[in-house]
Design an enzyme around this catalytic site. Structure first.
Site, short mmCIF file in Angstrom:
data_model
loop_
_atom_site.label_atom_id
_atom_site.label_comp_id
_atom_site.label_asym_id
_atom_site.label_seq_id
_atom_site.Cartn_x
_atom_site.Cartn_y
_atom_site.Cartn_z
N ASP A 89 0.90 -1.14 0.00
CA ASP A 89 0.00 0.00 0.00
C ASP A 89 0.94 1.20 0.00
OD1 ASP A 89 -1.37 2.21 0.84
OD2 ASP A 89 -2.65 1.12 2.23
N LYS A 151 3.86 5.26 -20.66
CA LYS A 151 3.10 6.39 -21.15
C LYS A 151 1.63 6.24 -20.77
CE LYS A 151 0.50 5.31 -24.03
NZ LYS A 151 -0.34 4.17 -24.35
N HIS A 181 6.14 1.59 -26.75
CA HIS A 181 6.44 0.26 -27.30
C HIS A 181 6.41 0.25 -28.82
CE1 HIS A 181 2.05 -0.32 -27.55
NE2 HIS A 181 2.30 -1.31 -28.36
N LYS A 185 8.86 -1.93 -32.17
CA LYS A 185 8.38 -2.80 -33.26
C LYS A 185 9.44 -2.85 -34.34
CE LYS A 185 3.46 -1.96 -32.45
NZ LYS A 185 2.68 -3.17 -32.24
N GLU A 219 -7.69 -0.56 -34.29
CA GLU A 219 -7.78 -1.72 -33.39
C GLU A 219 -9.19 -2.28 -33.40
OE1 GLU A 219 -5.46 -1.46 -29.63
OE2 GLU A 219 -5.89 0.66 -29.86
N ASP A 238 -3.84 8.62 -25.29
CA ASP A 238 -3.41 7.23 -25.21
C ASP A 238 -2.55 6.83 -26.42
OD1 ASP A 238 -3.57 4.55 -24.01
OD2 ASP A 238 -4.85 4.01 -25.72
N HIS A 243 2.49 7.21 -29.57
CA HIS A 243 2.83 6.29 -30.66
C HIS A 243 2.76 6.95 -32.04
CE1 HIS A 243 2.55 3.41 -27.53
NE2 HIS A 243 1.26 3.14 -27.61
N LYS A 331 -10.54 2.56 -31.61
CA LYS A 331 -10.85 1.25 -31.04
C LYS A 331 -12.16 0.74 -31.65
CE LYS A 331 -8.15 1.59 -26.95
NZ LYS A 331 -7.00 0.77 -27.33
#
Ligand code: BG6
Length: 481
Positions: A89, A151, A181, A185, A219, A238, A243, A331
């Site tokens: 905690d 991020k 990330h 790639k 996505e 996001d 990215h 999305k």
């Protein structure tokens, strides 16, 4: 290169990212024999798991997220033997002392030679500062330590300054690894090689020959299990702020003097600084916010968070003046697909009769997923007698066909770089802040104008407004293939 043992602590050790990406990445390293001998992996979270419970949880996650033909009993056994869990905690001094005890308890290390400590902060960025302070107060930060930040760093420019300041009070910039990330790639790294280890593209890689660039990350998944984070973030924070802008940088940057941490990041920074600010009425004209229709149900309340963004950016410099960069991500769309399209101009003179509507402009497609590879779209002569008939054709490079070796997963590659202390594929503080500087006015204008997202159906191509954004310029989104 023999690396010293490492104590890899994952704050957020039972979270989605840890279980879906980090531990599978570490497992792949284990399988390849790349984890330094004596390495321990310590999951830290609030859940009351003991080591055995954590090992079960991680084993189940590995079965779900590692390719079946990579699951090997020996590697699984070796990896799980390295795992520990500590319930913590953040406000409890006792819990922090237990972590201190665990990290200091390394009887295998000679006195004065500690393990390399890597603290991976897979938690919300408001916790980065408090965690770093605690680690520092307990004497757990030595010059060999590294900290990895997930991020998005902050939720806007001001909060990213605060977070970076707080982390920077404890760790030197060379110890801070800000992960994106997408930079791990293979096909994204290959952008640098394609551009700078070959000569044929660079002379035409500019506003004279490039008509426009498209970057798409589409996505099929929704926000399952991550609604709490996502609803505060939205697609701009996001995906775009990090990215998509990073990919834009790799497309637009000038050649660095060599591929090293600072030369590459210096060049990316210049691109971010050259982005034309999108403000006021330009935000209304050049951005589209969308939300899939069942999103509110998923997060359990009506929401105006965007799950789709499309926008038109410009890089204001000598090379790119006047070339639009169209970015889109969303999305619950029809396909899982990440691509970059560099669309070239028409030849200056149409010399073949009846070629109208038959020729398409040259286009370089970089496919990040699925099936990493590249295609150069051209016009060829259709075989046969009786005059010249033109036909679209393409040169196709598929990674799977061209190379025997599989592409490592981005996290696997990047975690290895953290252990080796190689910073090239990580974002420097100034880059992150330059990306926020550009993103901020868009967020502000959306808020000021109370821009409601346009709804789109799950499984669709996204809002029609995204198509109109290009149609207005006489262009259209390229569909892969
Ligand atoms: C993450 C985002 O950074 O990237 C997620 O937080 C997104 O929302 C993911 O799903 C996409 O990554 P990839 O590699 O699957 O395209």
């Amino acid at each position: 290169l023999v690396l010293p043992p490492c104590d890899f602590t994952v704050f957020g050790g039972t979270g989605d990212l840890a279980l879906r990406k980090l531990l599978p990445g570490l497992y792949e390293q284990e399988r390849r024999g790349q984890l330094p001998a004596g390495t321990r992996i310590i999951g830290v979270s609030r859940s009351p798991l003991d080591d055995a419970g954590y090992r079960d949880l991680v084993t189940r996650a590995l079965f779900d997220h590692v390719a079946e033909d990579h699951l090997e009993a020996g590697a699984l056994h070796r990896l799980t033997a390295r795992l520990h869990h500590l319930s913590l905690d953040i406000g409890s001094a006792d819990d922090w002392h237990r972590l201190h005890g665990l990290l200091k308890d390394r009887p295998d290390r000679p006195a004065g030679e500690e393990a390399t400590r890597i603290h991976y902060l897979a938690v919300a960025s408001e916790l980065f500062g408090p965690i770093c302070d605690r680690l520092d107060a307990l004497g757990l930060v030595t010059p060999e330590c590294r900290v990895v930040l997930e991020k998005p760093i902050g939720a806007d420019l001001a909060s990213s300054h605060q977070v970076n300041d707080a982390v920077g009070r404890v760790f030197a910039e060379r110890q801070i690894f800000r992960i994106d990330h997408y930079l791990g790639k293979e096909s994204v790294q290959n952008l640098l090689v394609t551009r700078f280890a070959n000569v044929f593209l660079e002379p035409i890689w500019n506003s004279r020959w490039v008509d426009h660039v498209q970057i798409t990350v589409s996505e099929t998944l929704g926000v399952a299990g991550r609604g709490e984070y996502y609803d505060k973030a939205g697609a701009l924070r996001d995906m775009v702020q990090n990215h998509l802008l990073q990919m834009l940088c790799l497309i637009a940057m000038e050649p660095p003097t060599y591929v090293g941490g600072d030369p590459v990041r210096d060049e990316k920074l210049k691109v971010l600084q050259a982005l034309k600010p999108l403000t006021g009425a330009d935000v209304d004209r050049f951005t589209v916010r969308g939300q899939y229709t069942s999103y509110g149900e998923k997060v359990g309340h009506p929401s105006t968070t965007e799950t789709f963004v499309a926008l038109r950016a410009e890089v204001q410099n000598w090379r790119w003046a006047g070339v639009p960069f169209y970015l889109r991500t969303g999305k619950r769309l029809a396909r899982k697909e990440s691509t970059i399209e560099v669309v070239f101009k028409e030849p200056p003179h149409a010399m073949f009769p009846h070629s109208e509507g038959v020729t398409t402009p040259n286009r370089l497609t970089v496919r990040m997923q699925p099936d990493e590879g590249m295609q150069l779209h051209m016009t060829a002569k259709h075989p046969g007698p009786g005059g010249i008939r033109l036909h679209p054709a393409s040169l196709d490079l598929s990674y799977a066909d061209a190379f025997d070796e599989r592409s490592p997963e981005p996290y696997e590659r990047l975690l290895m770089d953290v252990m080796r202390g190689i910073p090239t594929l990580f974002m420097r503080r100034d880059e992150v802040e330059a990306a926020w500087t550009w993103t901020q006015p868009v967020l502000e204008q959306w808020e000021r104008a109370a821009v409601e997202p346009v709804r789109y159906h799950p499984g669709s191509e996204g809002p029609a407004a995204a198509a109109r954004l290009l149609a207005r310029d006489g262009r259209r989104w390229q569909e892969a293939g």
